[in-house]
Scaffold this motif. Structure first.
Motif, short mmCIF file in Angstrom:
data_model
loop_
_atom_site.label_atom_id
_atom_site.label_comp_id
_atom_site.label_asym_id
_atom_site.label_seq_id
_atom_site.Cartn_x
_atom_site.Cartn_y
_atom_site.Cartn_z
N PHE B 13 -34.80 24.05 10.22
CA PHE B 13 -33.34 24.04 10.01
C PHE B 13 -32.98 22.74 9.31
O PHE B 13 -33.21 21.67 9.86
CB PHE B 13 -32.59 24.12 11.34
CG PHE B 13 -32.70 25.44 12.03
CD1 PHE B 13 -31.97 26.53 11.58
CD2 PHE B 13 -33.53 25.60 13.14
CE1 PHE B 13 -32.06 27.75 12.22
CE2 PHE B 13 -33.62 26.83 13.78
CZ PHE B 13 -32.89 27.90 13.31
N ALA B 23 -38.16 23.99 13.97
CA ALA B 23 -38.03 24.81 15.18
C ALA B 23 -39.31 25.59 15.45
O ALA B 23 -39.65 25.83 16.60
CB ALA B 23 -36.85 25.77 15.03
N PRO B 42 -40.33 25.30 27.40
CA PRO B 42 -39.18 24.45 27.72
C PRO B 42 -38.02 24.73 26.78
O PRO B 42 -38.20 25.28 25.69
CB PRO B 42 -39.71 23.03 27.56
CG PRO B 42 -40.92 23.16 26.70
CD PRO B 42 -41.48 24.52 26.95
N SER B 43 -36.85 24.34 27.20
CA SER B 43 -35.64 24.58 26.42
C SER B 43 -35.75 23.92 25.05
O SER B 43 -36.20 22.78 24.94
CB SER B 43 -34.45 24.01 27.18
OG SER B 43 -33.28 24.41 26.54
N CYS B 45 -37.68 25.00 22.51
CA CYS B 45 -38.99 25.07 21.87
C CYS B 45 -39.05 26.17 20.82
O CYS B 45 -40.09 26.40 20.21
CB CYS B 45 -40.09 25.28 22.91
SG CYS B 45 -40.06 26.90 23.65
N THR B 48 -35.78 31.47 21.05
CA THR B 48 -34.71 32.30 20.48
C THR B 48 -34.87 32.41 18.97
O THR B 48 -34.67 33.49 18.39
CB THR B 48 -33.35 31.70 20.84
OG1 THR B 48 -33.22 31.68 22.25
CG2 THR B 48 -32.21 32.50 20.25
N THR B 49 -35.25 31.30 18.35
CA THR B 49 -35.45 31.32 16.90
C THR B 49 -36.51 32.35 16.52
O THR B 49 -36.34 33.14 15.60
CB THR B 49 -35.86 29.92 16.42
OG1 THR B 49 -34.90 28.97 16.90
CG2 THR B 49 -35.93 29.86 14.92
N GLU B 161 -33.80 36.47 27.32
CA GLU B 161 -33.31 36.19 28.69
C GLU B 161 -32.36 37.28 29.19
O GLU B 161 -31.24 36.99 29.58
CB GLU B 161 -32.61 34.84 28.73
CG GLU B 161 -33.52 33.69 28.37
CD GLU B 161 -32.78 32.36 28.37
OE1 GLU B 161 -31.97 32.17 29.29
OE2 GLU B 161 -33.00 31.56 27.47
N1 LIG Z 1 -28.67 27.41 13.70
C1 LIG Z 1 -29.34 26.29 13.98
N2 LIG Z 1 -29.08 25.17 13.29
C2 LIG Z 1 -29.76 24.03 13.56
N3 LIG Z 1 -30.71 23.91 14.49
C3 LIG Z 1 -31.01 25.00 15.23
C4 LIG Z 1 -30.34 26.24 15.01
N4 LIG Z 1 -30.83 27.14 15.89
C5 LIG Z 1 -31.76 26.49 16.61
N5 LIG Z 1 -31.89 25.19 16.21
C6 LIG Z 1 -32.83 24.20 16.75
O1 LIG Z 1 -34.07 24.79 16.82
C7 LIG Z 1 -34.74 24.44 18.03
C8 LIG Z 1 -35.13 25.69 18.77
O2 LIG Z 1 -33.97 26.36 19.24
P1 LIG Z 1 -34.02 27.72 20.07
O3 LIG Z 1 -32.65 28.16 20.31
O4 LIG Z 1 -34.93 28.66 19.39
O5 LIG Z 1 -34.68 27.22 21.44
P2 LIG Z 1 -34.99 28.06 22.74
O6 LIG Z 1 -36.42 27.91 23.02
O7 LIG Z 1 -34.46 29.44 22.63
O8 LIG Z 1 -34.19 27.25 23.81
P3 LIG Z 1 -33.47 27.80 25.14
O9 LIG Z 1 -34.59 28.03 26.10
O10 LIG Z 1 -32.62 26.66 25.56
O11 LIG Z 1 -32.74 29.02 24.78
C9 LIG Z 1 -33.78 23.55 18.81
O12 LIG Z 1 -34.17 22.21 18.61
C10 LIG Z 1 -32.46 23.81 18.17
O13 LIG Z 1 -31.71 22.64 18.18
#
Ligand SMILES: Nc1ncnc2c1ncn2[C@@H]1O[C@H](COP(=O)(O)OP(=O)(O)OP(=O)(O)O)[C@@H](O)[C@H]1O
Ligand SMILES: [Mg+2]
Lengths: 421, 268
Positions: B13, B23, B42-43, B45, B48-49, B161
């Motif tokens: 990103f 990401a 962990p949160s 990581c 979701t991406t 989730e």
């Molecule tokens: N649209 C975006 N713009 C900028 N950075 C993003 C965007 N979406 C995600 N990120 C970054 O990408 C990384 C991964 O985010 P992601 O939401 O995939 O994490 P996650 O594992 O799903 O976390 P959680 O368990 O808290 O849901 C994070 O550092 C987040 O800040």
């Protein structure tokens, strides 16, 4: 001032009366909450207070206008009406000072009156009789029938035994007697605490006038025509405003180009009050229906566009994503997700727009119109027909409130999920 | 070939302030048809991406997703999604929500009516067909979301989730339901969760991801999902290997979190 103090007293007294005497216990679960101060959800309008509030306004209105609808013991002291008397003492060249009595008949303005008959009395200063309207004042030329004229040094030196000089005054039990710089007497009967009908007519006069206008009309149109025209303009103006504004708002919420193109226009027009456009619209379109509808169209347009735009931006992205991965096309997403999801915002906008339109139409009619609620009160005010003005204001308020209630009902029926997600 | 193939996936990103977040970096993965895979980490990581890229909501900066041999370029009815909450359509009743996919495909009620009613039976919402979704509890809403996804008959179901907002008891019932539906329908399922127990119970395969950059840290093949199809989940949790794995993975994630904190302190 007095009115305000009485109002505040009723507020406080009825609060304690209702709290400790009438409503000992409410039985829903909010009464079990120990923390209510600061918990907004525990604050419900006390309906008893609402009823007392409305009654108080009518009571005060009636009391201070001497209305026949409220019992006379709550009437505020009215103006003096009847025969007032006072004596004056006059001096003139070559004669001794002499007393005479003045009888002034104070009458309700609008009723027939004749000056009371009086005996001329003894001495060279003769008794006088005159009339003065309640809440008014009148010059009383006491020297007119006396045997000495002003040229012979006639001058009043005391009223009811109290000395008086030009510019001064004497308070009697019936009112104030003043003396002009030239020495004429001026009688101003006691006004009491009630309002003169020309300022504030009693409720029954307004009611009677409403009945009269409802059956006979006013200025060549019936009451319903006046109100109907105002409503018609609002509905048409709002309709076209929504017809253009909602798609415009959607386009702004969905396309960069539309957002960029219309943002400056919408953001500029939003803070311009529609009232400020009245002169321009009159110049362009005249005072006929077209001008009014254009004005209301413009009033509703920006509000509806902004509401629709907010409705689109308020769509949770997960709903749109879900619809896409269920195979929906762009058109289907518009139709089944974005439009329904924006309805709550659009209804909020429509309520605001209706309110603004209603206010704007009345204002526009105040400026220029041949028919309409605003025109009715404007013309009436020129002839000092305060009862029509007040009737108009009440009807305008009731209709505005009615519109809002209808919108709320429609909202409840069409977007039952509002505020529940 | 069938199944889902994730090849050298990287996602960066670029933020408007000039910095960028990596990401995901070089994630490769094959998921066979009918597999259920849980993803832990962990949160932040990149879970979701990753799921959003698989769903087609995001295009990766590098690499690609291949589904049944063709590349994924956007969202599609073959990949259904179940969100944590708030993705139901409040303006439709339960049945219209569930039948949304078939209706959008232009099918008549005769074609989907029976299937939809069957699914409502399976998720236990037969008596709530005509109800508005905002009148349902959180657990019921998630069952509607599951049924809605299944009614569209996707090949892959992606869940981010899905049970995260539910209470423990409802969550356990829903876990059984997910397993039951998985066995019954034979769908490929990818499920993101924050609960190690849930990941162990529902993952035939379990993926642990590590942050900064987001990558696959470790992978497990587990027997619990198959056991759980027929047994009480509470019995499955008593399995000796279950406790062992749980401690191992908890420790792993704990260490990662420690490291993140440490790095944050260093840079501060
Ligand atoms: N649209 C975006 N713009 C900028 N950075 C993003 C965007 N979406 C995600 N990120 C970054 O990408 C990384 C991964 O985010 P992601 O939401 O995939 O994490 P996650 O594992 O799903 O976390 P959680 O368990 O808290 O849901 C994070 O550092 C987040 O800040
Ligand atoms: Mg996430």
């Amino acid at each position: 001032m007095i009115v305000f103090l009485i109002y505040a007293a009723i507020f406080v007294i009825s609060f304690f009366v209702v709290k400790y005497v009438v409503q000992k216990a409410t039985n829903d679960f909010t009464s079990l909450k120990t923390v209510t101060f600061g918990d907004e959800s525990a604050v419900k309008p006390n309906r008893v207070a609402s009823v007392i509030s409305v009654l108080t306004i009518f009571l005060l209105w009636g009391a201070f206008t001497g209305s026949k609808l409220v019992p006379s013991f709550v009437h505020a002291p009215g103006p003096f009406v009847g025969d007032a008397t006072f004596t004056y003492t006059a001096e003139a060249d070559g004669v001794e000072a002499d007393d005479a009595t003045v009888t002034v008949r104070v009458f309700q303005v609008g009723t027939d009156v004749e000056a009371p008959a009086v005996e001329p009395g003894e001495g060279w200063a003769k008794n006088d009789a005159d009339t003065v309207g309640a809440w008014r004042s009148g010059l009383i030329r006491v020297d007119k029938n006396d045997e000495k004229s002003r040229g012979e040094g006639h001058k009043v030196v005391a009223v009811n035994g109290e000395p008086i000089a030009p510019g001064g005054s004497v308070q009697t039990e019936f009112g104030r007697i003043g003396m002009s710089p030239k020495g004429s007497l001026n009688f101003e009967p006691n006004k009491g605490w009630q309002m003169e009908p020309i300022w504030l007519p009693p409720p029954e006069a307004v009611l009677k006038r409403m009945g009269e206008i409802a059956s006979e009309g006013y200025r060549d149109s019936t009451l319903w025509e006046h109100l109907g025209y105002s409503l018609f303009r609002v509905v048409i103006g709002f309709f076209f405003g929504a017809l253009v504004g909602i798609p415009l708002g959607y386009a702004m919420g969905l396309s960069n180009w539309f957002r960029g193109w219309f943002d400056p226009i919408v953001e500029f027009m939003r803070p311009v009050p529609p009232l400020a456009l009245i002169p321009l619209v009159i110049i362009w379109a005249g005072i006929g229906e077209t001008g009014k509808i254009i004005l209301l169209f413009l009033a509703a347009l920006w509000i509806m566009a902004i509401a629709a735009r907010a409705g689109v931006s308020g769509v949770a992205i997960s709903k749109v994503h879900a619809a896409y991965s269920l195979g929906a096309s762009k058109f289907q997403i518009m139709r089944h997700v974005i439009v329904p999801n924006s309805l709550p915002e659009i209804f909020t906008g429509a309520r605001v727009a209706m309110g603004v339109c209603w206010g704007t139409v009345v204002a526009a009619e105040l400026v220029a119109a041949e028919k309409g609620a605003g025109m009715m009160i404007m013309v009436a005010s020129k002839f000092q027909l305060t009862d029509i003005v007040i009737m108009g204001i009440i009807l305008i308020g009731i209709i505005g409130f009615g519109i809002d209630i209808l919108m709320r009902l429609a909202e409840k029926a069409l977007v039952p999920w509002k505020g529940r997600i | 070939m069938s199944g889902l193939k994730i090849e050298n996936l990287s996602m960066r990103f670029d933020l408007p302030n000039g910095t960028s977040v990596q990401a995901l970096k070089d994630v490769s993965l094959n998921i066979a048809e009918g597999e259920i895979m849980s993803v832990l980490g962990p949160s932040g990581c990149g879970k979701t991406t990753l799921l959003n890229i698989v769903a087609g909501f995001l295009a990766p900066t590098e690499g690609g997703i291949f589904m049944n041999g063709h590349q994924v370029t956007g969202p599609n009815a073959e990949r259904g999604m179940v969100f944590q909450q708030g993705a139901l359509f409040e303006w439709m009743d339960v049945r219209s929500n569930v039948s949304f996919g078939p209706r959008m495909a232009g099918k008549r009620e005769a074609e989907w009516g029976e299937h939809v009613d069957h699914l409502l039976d399976v998720v236990g919402l037969r008596d709530f067909k005509e109800k508005a979704v905002y009148e349902l509890s959180g657990g019921m809403q998630q069952r509607v979301a599951l049924a809605r996804c299944l009614a569209n008959d996707p090949d892959v179901i992606l869940m981010d989730e899905p049970l995260g907002a539910l209470d423990a008891l409802t969550r356990e019932k829903m876990q059984s339901l997910v397993l039951k539906l998985w066995k019954e329908t034979g769908k490929t399922i990818i499920l993101i969760t924050h609960s190690v127990e849930e990941a162990l119970l529902l993952g035939e395969r379990l993926l642990v991801m590590a942050p900064r950059p987001g990558r696959i840290h470790k992978e497990y093949n587990l027997p619990f999902a198959d056991l759980g199809v027929n047994a009480d989940l509470r019995e499955v949790k008593k399995h000796p290997e279950f406790a062992e794995r749980r401690e191992e993975i908890l420790g792993m994630i704990w260490d990662m979190e420690e490291e993140i904190m440490g790095r944050a302190e260093e840079s501060a």
